[in-house]
Design an enzyme around this catalytic site. Structure first.
Site, PDB file in Angstrom:
ATOM      1  N   THR A  57       0.855  -1.190   0.000  1.00  0.00           N
ATOM      2  CA  THR A  57       0.000   0.000   0.000  1.00  0.00           C
ATOM      3  C   THR A  57       0.891   1.240   0.000  1.00  0.00           C
ATOM      4  O   THR A  57       1.983   1.225   0.572  1.00  0.00           O
ATOM      5  CB  THR A  57      -0.934   0.043   1.229  1.00  0.00           C
ATOM      6  N   THR A  59       0.554   4.068   1.568  1.00  0.00           N
ATOM      7  CA  THR A  59       0.746   4.648   2.889  1.00  0.00           C
ATOM      8  C   THR A  59       1.819   3.882   3.660  1.00  0.00           C
ATOM      9  O   THR A  59       2.679   4.481   4.302  1.00  0.00           O
ATOM     10  CB  THR A  59      -0.579   4.640   3.679  1.00  0.00           C
ATOM     11  N   CYS A  60       1.795   2.560   3.578  1.00  0.00           N
ATOM     12  CA  CYS A  60       2.794   1.738   4.269  1.00  0.00           C
ATOM     13  C   CYS A  60       4.183   1.957   3.667  1.00  0.00           C
ATOM     14  O   CYS A  60       5.176   2.084   4.396  1.00  0.00           O
ATOM     15  CB  CYS A  60       2.416   0.267   4.217  1.00  0.00           C
ATOM     16  N   ALA A  61       4.256   2.018   2.365  1.00  0.00           N
ATOM     17  CA  ALA A  61       5.533   2.265   1.698  1.00  0.00           C
ATOM     18  C   ALA A  61       6.082   3.636   2.088  1.00  0.00           C
ATOM     19  O   ALA A  61       7.283   3.787   2.354  1.00  0.00           O
ATOM     20  CB  ALA A  61       5.363   2.158   0.185  1.00  0.00           C
ATOM     21  N   SER A  63       5.566   5.232   4.863  1.00  0.00           N
ATOM     22  CA  SER A  63       6.059   5.191   6.245  1.00  0.00           C
ATOM     23  C   SER A  63       7.415   4.498   6.318  1.00  0.00           C
ATOM     24  O   SER A  63       8.275   4.884   7.103  1.00  0.00           O
ATOM     25  CB  SER A  63       5.044   4.534   7.190  1.00  0.00           C
TER      26      SER A  63
END
Length: 167
Positions: A57, A59-61, A63
């Site tokens: 995702t 957003t995860c990448a 972060s």
């Protein structure tokens, strides 16, 4: 049980994060060499747990990239990026993205989500780990936590950096 939101719809986790001042729960996770590591592996260092759903995702990448930068600027600190992604995928992602300062760990064998009460118990992403940050000092005490309320959003990096500096 904690309540958070996925695109505005409520979903729940197994419980609440550990509280500031408590001893951090131990865990067993799997690194890129398929070795099991525990919190004790990082004893003597500050530890940032960057917990998320999946590297797949945006957003995860994002972060992962931000915490890679934070790790490069922090002394005596280990940043552990934790999800249920397989260790192979995590290693491949870091190599492709040039992320050399974070340590990726997988909960694919389970246990971490239960220890930290971060496994989703319902909703479309049931079974994955909730997006959260936990900072642990050199003595194994929790100094900061954040469970992101809208899971499609990034955590509060500025508060995490400030807490890391003060721990």
């Amino acid at each position: 049980m904690a309540s958070v939101y996925f695109k505005g719809s409520p979903i729940h986790t197994e419980g609440e994060l550990p509280k500031k001042g408590e001893t951090a729960p131990n865990f067993s996770l799997v690194n890129g060499d398929l070795e099991e590591v525990t919190l004790d592996t990082y004893k003597g260092s500050k530890v940032v747990l960057n917990i998320f759903h999946s590297l797949d995702t945006g957003t995860c990448a994002a972060s992962m990239h931000r915490f890679n930068k934070i790790a490069s600027e922090s002394d005596n600190t280990k940043v552990l990026c934790i999800s249920k992604d397989l260790p192979f995928a995590m290693s491949r992602f870091c190599a492709a993205e040039g992320l050399n300062n974070v340590i990726t760990l997988s909960d694919f064998r389970n246990g971490f989500g239960q220890n930290y009460k971060l496994t989703y118990t319902d909703g479309i992403i049931k079974g994955l780990l909730a997006r959260a940050i936990v900072i642990i000092d050199e003595n194994g005490k929790v100094t900061y936590t954040e469970q992101v309320q809208e899971v499609t959003e990034e955590p509060d990096y500025d508060s995490a950096i400030e807490a890391l500096k003060n721990s």
